[in-house]
Design an enzyme around this catalytic site. Structure first.
Site, PDB file in Angstrom:
ATOM      1  N   LYS A  30       6.029  23.358 -15.479  1.00 60.02           N
ATOM      2  CA  LYS A  30       5.183  22.200 -15.177  1.00 60.02           C
ATOM      3  C   LYS A  30       4.746  22.209 -13.714  1.00 60.02           C
ATOM      4  CE  LYS A  30       4.527  17.288 -15.345  1.00 60.02           C
ATOM      5  NZ  LYS A  30       4.874  15.968 -15.869  1.00 60.02           N
ATOM      6  N   ARG A  72      -4.188  21.380 -15.590  1.00 59.31           N
ATOM      7  CA  ARG A  72      -3.118  20.406 -15.824  1.00 59.31           C
ATOM      8  C   ARG A  72      -3.274  19.703 -17.176  1.00 59.31           C
ATOM      9  NH1 ARG A  72      -0.540  16.212 -11.346  1.00 59.31           N
ATOM     10  NH2 ARG A  72       0.980  15.267 -12.731  1.00 59.31           N
ATOM     11  N   ASN A 110      -0.978  18.215 -21.765  1.00 58.15           N
ATOM     12  CA  ASN A 110      -1.186  17.165 -22.767  1.00 58.15           C
ATOM     13  C   ASN A 110      -1.230  17.715 -24.191  1.00 58.15           C
ATOM     14  OD1 ASN A 110      -1.609  14.582 -21.197  1.00 58.15           O
ATOM     15  ND2 ASN A 110      -3.078  15.914 -20.174  1.00 58.15           N
ATOM     16  N   GLU A 120       9.139  17.821 -25.109  1.00 62.20           N
ATOM     17  CA  GLU A 120       8.345  18.272 -23.959  1.00 62.20           C
ATOM     18  C   GLU A 120       8.691  19.721 -23.587  1.00 62.20           C
ATOM     19  OE1 GLU A 120       5.804  16.825 -22.543  1.00 62.20           O
ATOM     20  OE2 GLU A 120       5.949  14.857 -23.483  1.00 62.20           O
ATOM     21  N   HIS A 165       9.049   8.655 -27.456  1.00 60.94           N
ATOM     22  CA  HIS A 165       7.916   9.471 -27.019  1.00 60.94           C
ATOM     23  C   HIS A 165       7.942  10.857 -27.665  1.00 60.94           C
ATOM     24  CE1 HIS A 165       4.867  11.151 -24.341  1.00 60.94           C
ATOM     25  NE2 HIS A 165       5.699  12.146 -24.087  1.00 60.94           N
ATOM     26  N   ARG A 185       0.817  -1.230   0.000  1.00 61.33           N
ATOM     27  CA  ARG A 185       0.000   0.000   0.000  1.00 61.33           C
ATOM     28  C   ARG A 185       0.848   1.276   0.000  1.00 61.33           C
ATOM     29  NH1 ARG A 185      -3.820  -2.648   3.929  1.00 61.33           N
ATOM     30  NH2 ARG A 185      -5.342  -3.701   2.608  1.00 61.33           N
ATOM     31  N   GLU A 211      -5.557  16.992 -12.177  1.00 61.36           N
ATOM     32  CA  GLU A 211      -5.877  17.107 -13.601  1.00 61.36           C
ATOM     33  C   GLU A 211      -7.370  17.284 -13.860  1.00 61.36           C
ATOM     34  OE1 GLU A 211      -3.750  15.417 -17.573  1.00 61.36           O
ATOM     35  OE2 GLU A 211      -4.618  13.887 -16.289  1.00 61.36           O
ATOM     36  N   HIS A 266       0.196  10.385 -28.423  1.00 56.65           N
ATOM     37  CA  HIS A 266       0.183   9.099 -27.705  1.00 56.65           C
ATOM     38  C   HIS A 266      -0.393   7.990 -28.586  1.00 56.65           C
ATOM     39  CE1 HIS A 266       0.536  10.194 -23.138  1.00 56.65           C
ATOM     40  NE2 HIS A 266       1.701   9.951 -23.697  1.00 56.65           N
ATOM     41  N   HIS A 276      -0.487  15.567 -27.202  1.00 53.84           N
ATOM     42  CA  HIS A 276      -0.423  14.183 -26.719  1.00 53.84           C
ATOM     43  C   HIS A 276      -1.622  13.329 -27.120  1.00 53.84           C
ATOM     44  CE1 HIS A 276       2.940  15.677 -24.473  1.00 53.84           C
ATOM     45  NE2 HIS A 276       3.107  14.546 -23.819  1.00 53.84           N
ATOM     46  N   LYS A 297       2.787  11.683 -11.258  1.00 52.12           N
ATOM     47  CA  LYS A 297       2.115  10.668 -12.079  1.00 52.12           C
ATOM     48  C   LYS A 297       2.999   9.439 -12.169  1.00 52.12           C
ATOM     49  CE  LYS A 297      -0.951  13.287 -15.102  1.00 52.12           C
ATOM     50  NZ  LYS A 297      -1.271  13.616 -16.506  1.00 52.12           N
TER      51      LYS A 297
END
Length: 355
Positions: free
Chosen positions: A216, A230, A234, A178, A258, A114, A226, A241, A237, A136
């Site tokens: 960022k 936020r 993206n 980025e 990427h 956990r 998000e 992606h 993306h 993230k």
């Protein structure tokens, strides 16, 4: 210098390892695990270990390098290794690597018993300016990017450009994508600064890395979960992606890094911004030219595009069955949750092909 705009502060250069040594001395970590991939084991681990003053007993955990190994199978191997090595809830994980290592290592740490504490030490430009900041963590599900994960911040992030000396040029360019994105969503001044680098030399980069992380971190501070702002991170993306995922598993395609996929996604998103948000056409031409000066053009055929469009439905920003794009009114003026008709996506690919 530190940046506490996110829960885990970001430390740079010499201060980074001073802070780490203090943390290790003061923490009550029962065991310390260092996660590397094959590349960072070879190129970065010795440099990192030299910085440690009071080295406790470390266990080195190694995974295969590359996005294709960023999956639950790799996580299971690590969870089993942690169990076998008697890791407990007071253990600490140090993730030494690029975005795959920091994303996956953060997820493994966040879910083992956990949650155990972790520290990120990004060794690629991409991980420094993107993957290691903002909490993230996650892994891919098949070829679908980052479908499984949690938001859980590192205790600290340590950024030292010494590790960039080990990177090949294509990996440096991948990280630059980025930084370019941060320029497009934040300000024309920053966009001009990062596209006028005469060459990718490390002295120029130190300041740019700090500024990119600050851009960022400011966004993450205002919108940690998000829900709104936020999402601007993206930009490029949604299609990027999908392109990356498609090329990752297509037997006849060369896998894209990427940043290479996001570079295409940013040109497509900028063209869509022209069509739907009156983004200035002369700026679209300038963005397209600057990106194509850095990144080799990617070839698409008519069979690729419907499959790429289909993959967009798995994008994490989507809700209620809608595919949501981030577009631009102008450089530094992003617009959230834009719906884009499929025919315009085809037009954007046509624009890219003819650019």
């Amino acid at each position: 210098m530190s940046n506490t705009a996110v829960k885990g502060p970001v430390y740079f250069q010499e201060e980074a390892f001073n802070r780490l040594n203090t943390y290790l001395e003061q923490s009550s970590a029962s065991k310390v695990f260092i996660l590397v991939d094959k590349n960072t084991h070879r190129d970065c681990l010795a440099t990192f270990l030299q910085q440690l003053e009071n080295a406790k007993d470390f266990e080195i955990l190694e995974i295969e390098a590359g996005e294709i190994h960023k999956n639950l199978e790799t996580c299971t191997g690590l969870w089993n290794a942690l169990s076998e090595l008697d890791a407990d809830r007071k253990s600490l994980m140090i993730n030494l690597g690029g975005g795959v290592v920091t994303d996956l290592g953060g997820f493994v740490a966040s879910t083992f018993k956990r949650g155990i504490s972790y520290i990120n030490i990004p060794t690629s430009l991409l991980a420094m300016v993107d993957a290691s900041v903002g909490g993230k963590t996650g892994v891919d599900l098949g070829n679908l990017k980052n479908q499984i994960g949690v938001i859980n911040h590192a205790e600290m992030v340590l950024v030292d450009s010494v590790f960039l000396k080990t990177l090949p040029q294509n990996e440096m360019r991948s990280g630059l994508a980025e930084i370019l994105k941060h320029g497009l969503i934040s300000s024309e001044e920053y966009w001009n600064k990062v596209t006028n680098l005469s060459a990718l030399n490390l002295d120029d980069l130190d300041d740019i890395i700090k500024e990119s992380i600050e851009i960022k971190a400011k966004v993450v501070l205002e919108d940690p979960r998000e829900n709104g702002l936020r999402k601007t991170l993206n930009y490029g993306h949604t299609l990027g992606h999908a392109i990356e995922s498609y090329f990752l598993t297509h037997p006849k395609k060369t896998t894209l890094l990427h940043g290479e996929a996001i570079a295409v996604g940013m040109i497509l998103a900028s063209q869509l911004s022209c069509k739907l948000q009156d983004f200035p056409e002369e700026k679209l031409a300038s963005i397209t030219g600057k990106i194509l000066d850095i990144y080799e053009k990617v070839e698409f055929n008519k069979e690729d595009i419907p499959q790429i469009i289909n993959l967009m439905k798995y994008d994490k920003k989507n809700s209620h069955g809608n595919i949501n794009f981030v577009l631009l009114k102008d450089i530094g003026e992003p617009v959230l949750d834009c719906q884009v008709p499929t025919n315009l996506i085809w037009d954007a690919f046509k624009y890219y092909e003819e650019a």
